[in-house]
Design a protein around this motif. Sequence first.
Motif, PDB file in Angstrom:
ATOM      1  N   LEU A  11       0.870  -1.179   0.000  1.00 24.62           N
ATOM      2  CA  LEU A  11       0.000   0.000   0.000  1.00 24.62           C
ATOM      3  C   LEU A  11       0.905   1.226   0.000  1.00 24.62           C
ATOM      4  O   LEU A  11       1.819   1.328   0.826  1.00 24.62           O
ATOM      5  CB  LEU A  11      -0.893   0.019   1.247  1.00 24.62           C
ATOM      6  CG  LEU A  11      -1.895  -1.126   1.382  1.00 24.62           C
ATOM      7  CD1 LEU A  11      -2.548  -1.092   2.758  1.00 24.62           C
ATOM      8  CD2 LEU A  11      -2.956  -1.040   0.291  1.00 24.62           C
ATOM      9  N   TYR A  12       0.639   2.166  -0.916  1.00 21.67           N
ATOM     10  CA  TYR A  12       1.501   3.341  -1.063  1.00 21.67           C
ATOM     11  C   TYR A  12       0.843   4.564  -0.424  1.00 21.67           C
ATOM     12  O   TYR A  12      -0.328   4.840  -0.674  1.00 21.67           O
ATOM     13  CB  TYR A  12       1.806   3.589  -2.536  1.00 21.67           C
ATOM     14  CG  TYR A  12       2.453   2.390  -3.185  1.00 21.67           C
ATOM     15  CD1 TYR A  12       3.666   1.899  -2.704  1.00 21.67           C
ATOM     16  CD2 TYR A  12       1.841   1.713  -4.239  1.00 21.67           C
ATOM     17  CE1 TYR A  12       4.266   0.790  -3.274  1.00 21.67           C
ATOM     18  CE2 TYR A  12       2.431   0.596  -4.816  1.00 21.67           C
ATOM     19  CZ  TYR A  12       3.643   0.137  -4.334  1.00 21.67           C
ATOM     20  OH  TYR A  12       4.222  -0.966  -4.877  1.00 21.67           O
ATOM     21  N   ILE A  35       5.074   9.959  -2.692  1.00 27.69           N
ATOM     22  CA  ILE A  35       4.813   8.719  -1.959  1.00 27.69           C
ATOM     23  C   ILE A  35       5.982   8.495  -0.999  1.00 27.69           C
ATOM     24  O   ILE A  35       7.113   8.284  -1.410  1.00 27.69           O
ATOM     25  CB  ILE A  35       4.635   7.523  -2.908  1.00 27.69           C
ATOM     26  CG1 ILE A  35       3.412   7.726  -3.796  1.00 27.69           C
ATOM     27  CG2 ILE A  35       4.526   6.216  -2.117  1.00 27.69           C
ATOM     28  CD1 ILE A  35       2.086   7.814  -3.047  1.00 27.69           C
ATOM     29  N   GLY A  36       5.681   8.565   0.286  1.00 25.44           N
ATOM     30  CA  GLY A  36       6.739   8.469   1.293  1.00 25.44           C
ATOM     31  C   GLY A  36       6.863   7.101   1.931  1.00 25.44           C
ATOM     32  O   GLY A  36       7.902   6.775   2.499  1.00 25.44           O
ATOM     33  N   GLU A  37       5.780   6.297   1.858  1.00 22.44           N
ATOM     34  CA  GLU A  37       5.807   5.007   2.532  1.00 22.44           C
ATOM     35  C   GLU A  37       5.196   3.923   1.661  1.00 22.44           C
ATOM     36  O   GLU A  37       4.182   4.142   0.999  1.00 22.44           O
ATOM     37  CB  GLU A  37       5.040   5.072   3.862  1.00 22.44           C
ATOM     38  CG  GLU A  37       5.616   6.081   4.847  1.00 22.44           C
ATOM     39  CD  GLU A  37       4.936   6.025   6.218  1.00 22.44           C
ATOM     40  OE1 GLU A  37       4.090   5.127   6.429  1.00 22.44           O
ATOM     41  OE2 GLU A  37       5.249   6.880   7.062  1.00 22.44           O
ATOM     42  N   SER A  38       5.828   2.763   1.681  1.00 25.58           N
ATOM     43  CA  SER A  38       5.272   1.544   1.096  1.00 25.58           C
ATOM     44  C   SER A  38       5.012   0.587   2.251  1.00 25.58           C
ATOM     45  O   SER A  38       5.955   0.110   2.893  1.00 25.58           O
ATOM     46  CB  SER A  38       6.263   0.923   0.106  1.00 25.58           C
ATOM     47  OG  SER A  38       5.786  -0.324  -0.354  1.00 25.58           O
ATOM     48  N   TRP A  39       3.728   0.347   2.536  1.00 26.04           N
ATOM     49  CA  TRP A  39       3.370  -0.580   3.607  1.00 26.04           C
ATOM     50  C   TRP A  39       3.392  -1.983   3.017  1.00 26.04           C
ATOM     51  O   TRP A  39       2.534  -2.349   2.214  1.00 26.04           O
ATOM     52  CB  TRP A  39       1.999  -0.238   4.175  1.00 26.04           C
ATOM     53  CG  TRP A  39       1.986   1.038   4.979  1.00 26.04           C
ATOM     54  CD1 TRP A  39       2.888   2.054   4.905  1.00 26.04           C
ATOM     55  CD2 TRP A  39       1.026   1.413   5.963  1.00 26.04           C
ATOM     56  NE1 TRP A  39       2.550   3.056   5.793  1.00 26.04           N
ATOM     57  CE2 TRP A  39       1.410   2.687   6.459  1.00 26.04           C
ATOM     58  CE3 TRP A  39      -0.116   0.806   6.475  1.00 26.04           C
ATOM     59  CZ2 TRP A  39       0.677   3.359   7.427  1.00 26.04           C
ATOM     60  CZ3 TRP A  39      -0.845   1.477   7.449  1.00 26.04           C
ATOM     61  CH2 TRP A  39      -0.447   2.738   7.926  1.00 26.04           C
ATOM     62  N   GLU A  40       4.355  -2.776   3.406  1.00 24.35           N
ATOM     63  CA  GLU A  40       4.597  -4.088   2.813  1.00 24.35           C
ATOM     64  C   GLU A  40       3.702  -5.172   3.413  1.00 24.35           C
ATOM     65  O   GLU A  40       3.176  -6.024   2.703  1.00 24.35           O
ATOM     66  CB  GLU A  40       6.065  -4.461   2.995  1.00 24.35           C
ATOM     67  CG  GLU A  40       7.035  -3.526   2.296  1.00 24.35           C
ATOM     68  CD  GLU A  40       6.990  -3.679   0.787  1.00 24.35           C
ATOM     69  OE1 GLU A  40       7.276  -4.784   0.295  1.00 24.35           O
ATOM     70  OE2 GLU A  40       6.656  -2.692   0.108  1.00 24.35           O
ATOM     71  N   ILE A  41       3.594  -5.167   4.726  1.00 25.26           N
ATOM     72  CA  ILE A  41       2.728  -6.117   5.432  1.00 25.26           C
ATOM     73  C   ILE A  41       2.010  -5.335   6.528  1.00 25.26           C
ATOM     74  O   ILE A  41       2.652  -4.795   7.434  1.00 25.26           O
ATOM     75  CB  ILE A  41       3.532  -7.280   6.047  1.00 25.26           C
ATOM     76  CG1 ILE A  41       4.265  -8.061   4.957  1.00 25.26           C
ATOM     77  CG2 ILE A  41       2.617  -8.202   6.847  1.00 25.26           C
ATOM     78  CD1 ILE A  41       5.122  -9.209   5.481  1.00 25.26           C
ATOM     79  N   SER A  42       0.689  -5.260   6.424  1.00 27.76           N
ATOM     80  CA  SER A  42      -0.076  -4.415   7.349  1.00 27.76           C
ATOM     81  C   SER A  42      -1.393  -5.073   7.740  1.00 27.76           C
ATOM     82  O   SER A  42      -2.112  -5.610   6.902  1.00 27.76           O
ATOM     83  CB  SER A  42      -0.363  -3.057   6.708  1.00 27.76           C
ATOM     84  OG  SER A  42      -1.293  -2.328   7.502  1.00 27.76           O
ATOM     85  N   ASP A  43      -1.692  -4.968   9.034  1.00 23.57           N
ATOM     86  CA  ASP A  43      -3.001  -5.357   9.562  1.00 23.57           C
ATOM     87  C   ASP A  43      -3.677  -4.159  10.228  1.00 23.57           C
ATOM     88  O   ASP A  43      -4.597  -4.317  11.028  1.00 23.57           O
ATOM     89  CB  ASP A  43      -2.837  -6.516  10.555  1.00 23.57           C
ATOM     90  CG  ASP A  43      -4.171  -7.062  11.062  1.00 23.57           C
ATOM     91  OD1 ASP A  43      -5.088  -7.238  10.235  1.00 23.57           O
ATOM     92  OD2 ASP A  43      -4.306  -7.289  12.283  1.00 23.57           O
ATOM     93  N   LYS A  45      -6.218  -1.382  10.699  1.00 30.10           N
ATOM     94  CA  LYS A  45      -7.615  -1.364  10.265  1.00 30.10           C
ATOM     95  C   LYS A  45      -7.810  -0.352   9.134  1.00 30.10           C
ATOM     96  O   LYS A  45      -7.426   0.805   9.238  1.00 30.10           O
ATOM     97  CB  LYS A  45      -8.535  -1.017  11.441  1.00 30.10           C
ATOM     98  CG  LYS A  45     -10.005  -1.224  11.128  1.00 30.10           C
ATOM     99  CD  LYS A  45     -10.862  -1.067  12.359  1.00 30.10           C
ATOM    100  CE  LYS A  45     -12.325  -1.332  12.020  1.00 30.10           C
ATOM    101  NZ  LYS A  45     -13.195  -1.194  13.211  1.00 30.10           N
ATOM    102  N   GLY A  46      -8.400  -0.804   8.036  1.00 26.12           N
ATOM    103  CA  GLY A  46      -8.608   0.045   6.871  1.00 26.12           C
ATOM    104  C   GLY A  46      -7.425   0.091   5.934  1.00 26.12           C
ATOM    105  O   GLY A  46      -7.518   0.626   4.832  1.00 26.12           O
ATOM    106  N   ASP A  47      -6.309  -0.465   6.356  1.00 22.63           N
ATOM    107  CA  ASP A  47      -5.084  -0.492   5.547  1.00 22.63           C
ATOM    108  C   ASP A  47      -4.470  -1.882   5.565  1.00 22.63           C
ATOM    109  O   ASP A  47      -3.269  -2.045   5.768  1.00 22.63           O
ATOM    110  CB  ASP A  47      -4.073   0.531   6.067  1.00 22.63           C
ATOM    111  CG  ASP A  47      -4.421   1.949   5.660  1.00 22.63           C
ATOM    112  OD1 ASP A  47      -4.598   2.199   4.454  1.00 22.63           O
ATOM    113  OD2 ASP A  47      -4.525   2.811   6.559  1.00 22.63           O
ATOM    114  N   GLU A  48      -5.289  -2.894   5.347  1.00 19.84           N
ATOM    115  CA  GLU A  48      -4.803  -4.269   5.363  1.00 19.84           C
ATOM    116  C   GLU A  48      -4.229  -4.634   3.994  1.00 19.84           C
ATOM    117  O   GLU A  48      -4.881  -4.442   2.971  1.00 19.84           O
ATOM    118  CB  GLU A  48      -5.931  -5.243   5.713  1.00 19.84           C
ATOM    119  CG  GLU A  48      -6.524  -5.032   7.105  1.00 19.84           C
ATOM    120  CD  GLU A  48      -7.735  -4.115   7.115  1.00 19.84           C
ATOM    121  OE1 GLU A  48      -7.979  -3.454   6.084  1.00 19.84           O
ATOM    122  OE2 GLU A  48      -8.436  -4.071   8.132  1.00 19.84           O
TER     123      GLU A  48
END
Length: 323
Positions: A11-12, A35-43, A45-48
């Motif tokens: 998620l970018y 784009i400052g962050e790449s969420w590679e593995i996230s749980d 809420k709303g960004d899974e």
Amino acid sequence: MSLYPIKFTPLYKYRIWGGEKLKTVLHKDYQEDHIGESWEISDVKGDETVVSEGVLKGKTLRALIEAYKEDVVGKTVYNVFGAEFPLLIKFIDAKTPLSIQVHPSNEIAKERHNSFGKNEMWYVMEAEKDAELIVGFNQQVDKTSYVKALVSGQILDVLNNDTVSKGDTYYIPTGRIHAIGAGVMLAEIQQTSDITYRIYDYDRVDATTGKTRELHTELAVDVIDYSVSDSYKTKYTKPDHATNTLVHSPYFKTNIVNVKGEMQKDYTALDSFVIYICVEGEFELIWNDVPYKLVKGETIFLPALIDAVTLQSTNADVLEVYY
């Protein structure tokens, strides 16, 4: 349907301070600016994040844990967290400095926000010449002198600045004041939390809102650790073709693995999932005779029931993360 080594679709995240390196250096696939962050593995809420390939494609990590329980995360993690996943894995690219900030402890985050706290660590992947991180204080302060420095616009004078280079590592426990400086790209491993208390933001106006960003001055004062340390950097060695301790905390454990040739990894005695983050070079993970290729900037999740894998590379640096 059986489990296997899992890649998730990142998620970018737009950030006022974001640059282009996640795209130009790590080859992330997005079109937006800043784009400052790449969420590679996230749980969160709303960004899974969801599985990107294989028979489980499209499923969230939460859905996998609900379906397969300890086979995904291990008995200990499942007993403590249930279907919640305890970690958030990110890549961060700071074109300009992040705000000066601090994170609350588990206890305060639970009380104020019904959230985990945010203990985290940084592994520097790229750093431009003279790029810096702010970590902790450079002199003894207390609550009164801190507030005085903040109000008078002199807060930067009492903060510790470290010039950094590739491979530098920092553990940021809750309460430690910190900020990523301009020109730094890093991997971040943290508790599953998006709670940040912003202390100082250089009076910047966010172009998307036309406003300055909210500060959390009062909330931050009570959670800051005002102690000072001689050094905040993590000391470690990185022997060739070996695994070595990087940061071991009560919230996660991270090792640095240098792969030169073929390496067998046996997790029979480990009651946890394992996450591999490729921070330099590229490598192949082989499980059940199936190869999974990872290049710099890619992440893969090994469910807890996977006891053994083979890693192959001419020369790669990999972060190995587990609970």
